[in-house]
Design a protein around this motif. Structure first.
Motif, mmCIF file in Angstrom:
data_model
loop_
_atom_site.group_PDB
_atom_site.id
_atom_site.type_symbol
_atom_site.label_atom_id
_atom_site.label_comp_id
_atom_site.label_asym_id
_atom_site.label_seq_id
_atom_site.Cartn_x
_atom_site.Cartn_y
_atom_site.Cartn_z
ATOM 1 N N GLU A 163 10.323 81.400 6.581
ATOM 2 C CA GLU A 163 10.668 80.275 5.722
ATOM 3 C C GLU A 163 12.161 79.991 5.753
ATOM 4 O O GLU A 163 12.581 78.830 5.692
ATOM 5 C CB GLU A 163 10.211 80.546 4.286
ATOM 6 C CG GLU A 163 8.709 80.626 4.129
ATOM 7 C CD GLU A 163 8.279 80.932 2.713
ATOM 8 O OE1 GLU A 163 7.066 80.892 2.439
ATOM 9 O OE2 GLU A 163 9.150 81.222 1.862
ATOM 10 N N ALA A 184 9.808 66.615 4.938
ATOM 11 C CA ALA A 184 8.511 66.828 4.295
ATOM 12 C C ALA A 184 7.371 66.547 5.265
ATOM 13 O O ALA A 184 6.397 67.326 5.345
ATOM 14 C CB ALA A 184 8.387 65.942 3.060
ATOM 15 N N TRP A 187 7.120 69.437 7.876
ATOM 16 C CA TRP A 187 6.567 70.667 7.318
ATOM 17 C C TRP A 187 5.069 70.522 7.052
ATOM 18 O O TRP A 187 4.298 71.452 7.286
ATOM 19 C CB TRP A 187 7.305 71.051 6.037
ATOM 20 C CG TRP A 187 8.678 71.613 6.302
ATOM 21 C CD1 TRP A 187 9.246 71.823 7.518
ATOM 22 C CD2 TRP A 187 9.633 72.042 5.329
ATOM 23 N NE1 TRP A 187 10.521 72.340 7.369
ATOM 24 C CE2 TRP A 187 10.778 72.493 6.038
ATOM 25 C CE3 TRP A 187 9.653 72.080 3.943
ATOM 26 C CZ2 TRP A 187 11.917 72.982 5.389
ATOM 27 C CZ3 TRP A 187 10.775 72.568 3.294
ATOM 28 C CH2 TRP A 187 11.894 73.019 4.004
ATOM 29 N N ASN A 188 4.657 69.361 6.557
ATOM 30 C CA ASN A 188 3.230 69.151 6.304
ATOM 31 C C ASN A 188 2.438 69.139 7.605
ATOM 32 O O ASN A 188 1.321 69.661 7.672
ATOM 33 C CB ASN A 188 3.010 67.850 5.540
ATOM 34 C CG ASN A 188 3.443 67.944 4.086
ATOM 35 O OD1 ASN A 188 3.422 69.021 3.493
ATOM 36 N ND2 ASN A 188 3.844 66.828 3.511
ATOM 37 N N THR A 194 4.236 75.040 0.071
ATOM 38 C CA THR A 194 5.201 75.528 -0.913
ATOM 39 C C THR A 194 4.752 76.899 -1.401
ATOM 40 O O THR A 194 3.647 77.353 -1.108
ATOM 41 C CB THR A 194 5.299 74.571 -2.113
ATOM 42 O OG1 THR A 194 4.083 74.668 -2.882
ATOM 43 C CG2 THR A 194 5.492 73.133 -1.651
ATOM 44 N N ARG A 199 1.268 70.930 -0.792
ATOM 45 C CA ARG A 199 1.948 70.238 0.285
ATOM 46 C C ARG A 199 3.315 69.744 -0.186
ATOM 47 O O ARG A 199 3.595 69.672 -1.380
ATOM 48 C CB ARG A 199 1.095 69.057 0.779
ATOM 49 C CG ARG A 199 -0.159 69.504 1.523
ATOM 50 C CD ARG A 199 -1.070 68.348 1.844
ATOM 51 N NE ARG A 199 -0.442 67.364 2.710
ATOM 52 C CZ ARG A 199 -0.327 67.490 4.035
ATOM 53 N NH1 ARG A 199 -0.782 68.551 4.638
ATOM 54 N NH2 ARG A 199 0.231 66.537 4.752
ATOM 55 N N TRP A 200 4.156 69.392 0.784
ATOM 56 C CA TRP A 200 5.525 68.978 0.478
ATOM 57 C C TRP A 200 5.598 67.481 0.230
ATOM 58 O O TRP A 200 4.852 66.706 0.810
ATOM 59 C CB TRP A 200 6.457 69.349 1.629
ATOM 60 C CG TRP A 200 6.617 70.824 1.787
ATOM 61 C CD1 TRP A 200 5.900 71.638 2.614
ATOM 62 C CD2 TRP A 200 7.525 71.669 1.086
ATOM 63 N NE1 TRP A 200 6.307 72.941 2.481
ATOM 64 C CE2 TRP A 200 7.313 72.990 1.548
ATOM 65 C CE3 TRP A 200 8.511 71.446 0.132
ATOM 66 C CZ2 TRP A 200 8.039 74.075 1.077
ATOM 67 C CZ3 TRP A 200 9.245 72.527 -0.345
ATOM 68 C CH2 TRP A 200 9.006 73.818 0.120
ATOM 69 N N ASP A 201 6.532 67.087 -0.642
ATOM 70 C CA ASP A 201 6.888 65.684 -0.802
ATOM 71 C C ASP A 201 8.403 65.611 -0.927
ATOM 72 O O ASP A 201 9.090 66.641 -0.905
ATOM 73 C CB ASP A 201 6.191 65.050 -2.020
ATOM 74 C CG ASP A 201 6.481 65.786 -3.323
ATOM 75 O OD1 ASP A 201 7.623 66.282 -3.489
ATOM 76 O OD2 ASP A 201 5.592 65.870 -4.181
ATOM 77 N N LYS A 204 10.050 67.758 -3.752
ATOM 78 C CA LYS A 204 10.060 69.202 -3.527
ATOM 79 C C LYS A 204 11.090 69.589 -2.477
ATOM 80 O O LYS A 204 11.802 70.590 -2.630
ATOM 81 C CB LYS A 204 8.666 69.671 -3.112
ATOM 82 C CG LYS A 204 7.635 69.537 -4.223
ATOM 83 C CD LYS A 204 6.224 69.786 -3.711
ATOM 84 C CE LYS A 204 5.195 69.520 -4.813
ATOM 85 N NZ LYS A 204 3.806 69.616 -4.298
ATOM 86 N N VAL A 205 11.200 68.809 -1.410
ATOM 87 C CA VAL A 205 12.206 69.100 -0.384
ATOM 88 C C VAL A 205 13.605 68.902 -0.951
ATOM 89 O O VAL A 205 14.522 69.695 -0.693
ATOM 90 C CB VAL A 205 11.993 68.212 0.855
ATOM 91 C CG1 VAL A 205 13.138 68.408 1.859
ATOM 92 C CG2 VAL A 205 10.662 68.534 1.520
ATOM 93 N N ILE A 208 14.659 71.881 -2.795
ATOM 94 C CA ILE A 208 15.034 72.975 -1.890
ATOM 95 C C ILE A 208 16.482 72.800 -1.433
ATOM 96 O O ILE A 208 17.279 73.738 -1.446
ATOM 97 C CB ILE A 208 14.093 73.027 -0.676
ATOM 98 C CG1 ILE A 208 12.688 73.478 -1.098
ATOM 99 C CG2 ILE A 208 14.647 73.963 0.407
ATOM 100 C CD1 ILE A 208 12.602 74.906 -1.564
#
Length: 491
Positions: A163, A184, A187-188, A194, A199-201, A204-205, A208
C-alpha cells in the motif's frame, strides 16, 4: 442498561438485575438496553426513551439496574427521571445502591447527590484519558484505536509496503499534474480497496493525500504538534513520503480549481494543456455538429474576454495529437532523466531551515505581545511580513518538489521505454517508444506532455499550425530533424 468501555457487560448486568428482582419477588416485564451508548452523553438512546415513556404511562412499579448511573450520568436527565417516577409512584432498586424512592426527601437528595458524583467521576476519567492521549501524542505515539491507516499495518507503525508504494505513486502523480479522480480510477481498476474494504472515490483519495502521518507528522486535536522550538514533532512510525512532497500535494489540493469540490480527470490528451495562439487560454475538447472530436479555446466556454474580431482557435484531435506524439517520442529519447540537481537539493534544505526559523519567530510573537515589548500594530506588521515569507518559502519548495516528481516520472518511463536492447535502429526505437507511450495510462501521458512540452495552436488550418517548444530537451528547439539517422558520407 448501558455500557461504557471497561464496565460490566450487558449480559452480566441483566443477570444481576434478574437475581435482584427474584430476591425481592418482583416480576420482570420489560428490559431496556442501550448497548454501546454511554449514559454520560446526551445521545439518542432508544432504550432510555422507551423507559421514560413507560414510566410516564404508568406501566411500571420499580426500575431495576446495576447502579443508578446506569440510568444516566447527566444530572438534568436524572432529575427528569426522578420527577416522572415520583409522579407515577415508581421506585428504584439497584445492585450497588439499594432501594430508593425519588418521591421522598431523602430519595430526591441521594438521587441528586449520586448523579453529581457519577458525572464528576466521568469527567475525571475523561480528563485522565485526554491527558494520557496528549502525552502519548507529544511523544510521537501512533493514534490509539480507530481504523488502520492505509499504508500501515494494524499497529499503525509498521509500513505495509504494498500500500505504501501506491501512496508514494499517488503523491508523485498528483504533484506532477495528475488528478485525484485519476488516482481513484486507477486504484479501483486494480481492485485496491480502502482499509474498510470499500472502493475509492475522490474524497477518500483526497484524505489520503492530506493525511499528515504520511509525512511522519503528528496530528492531534486538529493541529500538527510542534515542540517548544516550533519544529514539528515526528511520529514513531516511518513516513511514506518526505514533508516537502506532502506539503506540495496539499498546496496543489488547496489551489487547483474545483467544480463542486471535485477534481475530475480529463478524457483527452491535451485538454487544459495546449494553448490558444490568439489569447493564451488553454483549449478543451468538444464534439462539433458532425460529432467530430476537436479542441477549441476555452473563451468559447465563457472563460476570458472574447474581443471582437479576434478569431480563437479550434483544431481536430486527429490533426494535432499525432504531432504531439512525435514530439513526445523525441522528448523521451533526448531529455535528461535526472530528477533533482544538487543545487535544487541544497536549496530545499536551506529553505526548510529558514521555514523553521520563521515558524519559531511567529510563535515568539505571542510572547512579545504578553511581554508588551511591541505595540499590537507593530506585532501585526511583523506577523504579516513573516507570514508572507513563509508563503513564499512554501511556494518555492512546492515548485522544486513538483519539478522533481515530474522528472522522476520521466526517468522511470524513459528507462522502461529504452529497456528493449533488441532495438537497433533509430526508426525501431521511435516506433517502440511511440507504442509504449500510447500504452501508458492517460493521466501519465498527460503528465509527461505537460512536463516536457509547451504547445500553442496558431490560427489557420491543419496540423502545420501547431507550435511545440521543448521544455527539457531544449536542444530539439531547432529546425533540424532529430529523428534523421546519420548517413555515411559518399565516397
Amino acid at each position: 442498561m448501558s455500557k461504557s468501555k471497561g464496565e460490566v457487560k450487558i449480559e452480566q448486568q441483566e443477570a444481576q438485575g434478574r437475581a435482584l428482582a427474584s430476591a425481592h419477588d418482583i416480576e420482570v416485564t420489560e428490559i431496556y438496553v442501550d448497548d454501546g451508548v454511554s449514559a454520560y452523553v446526551f445521545a439518542d438512546r432508544p432504550g432510555w426513551a422507551q423507559m421514560m415513556a413507560d414510566v410516564q404511562a404508568g406501566r411500571l412499579d420499580v426500575l431495576i439496574a446495576q447502579a443508578e448511573d446506569r440510568f444516566t450520568r447527566q444530572p438534568m436527565e436524572k432529575e427528569t427521571l426522578a420527577a416522572l417516577c415520583a409522579g407515577s409512584g415508581v421506585t428504584w432498586l439497584t445492585v450497588n445502591d439499594g432501594a430508593l424512592d425519588p418521591a421522598t426527601a431523602d430519595g430526591a437528595f441521594f438521587s441528586t447527590l449520586r448523579a453529581g458524583l457519577a458525572r464528576m467521576e466521568s469527567q475525571r476519567k475523561s480528563e485522565r484519558q485526554r491527558q494520557s492521549n496528549d502525552h502519548h501524542a507529544e511523544r510521537g505515539g501512533a493514534q490509539r484505536g480507530g481504523v488502520r491507516p492505509f499504508g500501515y499495518e494494524d499497529d499503525k507503525v509498521t509500513v505495509r509496503e504494498s500500500e505504501a508504494k501506491l501512496v508514494r505513486e499517488a503523491y508523485a502523480s498528483f504533484i506532477a499534474g495528475g488528478t485525484v479522480s485519476g488516482i481513484a480510477t486507477r486504484w479501483n481498476a486494480d481492485n485496491v480497496l480502502t482499509t474498510r474494504g470499500s472502493r475509492w472515490d475522490i474524497n477518500k483519495v483526497g484524505k489520503i493525500l492530506r493525511r499528515e502521518r504520511n509525512a511522519g507528522l503528528v496530528r492531534h486535536r486538529g493541529a500538527i504538534l510542534r515542540d517548544e522550538r516550533g519544529e514539528a514533532i515526528r511520529g514513531e512510525w516511518d513516513p511514506l513520503v518526505d514533508e516537502t512532497t506532502y506539503l506540495a500535494a496539499v498546496a496543489r489540493l488547496d489551489s487547483v480549481p474545483r467544480h463542486g469540490g471535485r477534481l475530475h480527470a480529463p478524457k483527452y490528451l491535451l485538454s487544459g494543456i495546449a494553448k490558444c495562439g490568439a489569447c493564451g487560454l488553454v483549449v478543451r475538447s468538444f464534439k462539433d455538429g458532425q460529432r467530430v472530436e476537436r479542441y477549441r479555446c476555452t473563451v468559447h466556454d465563457g472563460q476570458g474576454h472574447k474581443e471582437k474580431g479576434v478569431r480563437h482557435v479550434s483544431i481536430r484531435v486527429e490533426d494535432i495529437e499525432p504531432t504531439i506524439r512525435d514530439a513526445m517520442v523525441a522528448a523521451v529519447m533526448f531529455a535528461p532523466s535526472d530528477a533533482l540537481s544538487d543545487r535544487d537539493t541544497a536549496e530545499v534544505a536551506t529553505l526548510n531551515v529558514r521555514r523553521g526559523e520563521v515558524a519559531r519567530a511567529l510563535a515568539r510573537l505571542v510572547e512579545l505581545v504578553e511581554e508588551e515589548v511591541f505595540t499590537l500594530a507593530e506585532i501585526a506588521a511583523k506577523k504579516r511580513k513573516l507570514s508572507t515569507e513563509a508563503d513564499d518559502i512554501d511556494a518555492r519548495i512546492a515548485d522544486i518538489t513538483q519539478r522533481s516528481a515530474r522528472a522522476a516520472i520521466l526517468a522511470e518511463t524513459s528507462a522502461d521505454l529504452w529497456a528493449d536492447s533488441s532495438l537497433t535502429t533509430m526508426a525501431d526505437k521511435r516506433a517502440a517508444i511511440r507504442a509504449r507511450f500510447d500504452g501508458l495510462p492517460l493521466e501519465q501521458r498527460r503528465t509527461l506532455v505537460r512536463s516536457l512540452l509547451d504547445i500553442t495552436i496558431e490560427k489557420g488550418r491543419g496540423a502545420g499550425r501547431v507550435r511545440v517548444t521543448h521544455l527539457v530537451a531544449t536542444t530539439l528547439n531547432s529546425e533540424a530533424d532529430p529523428y534523421v539517422e546519420e548517413q555515411p558520407e559518399a565516397v
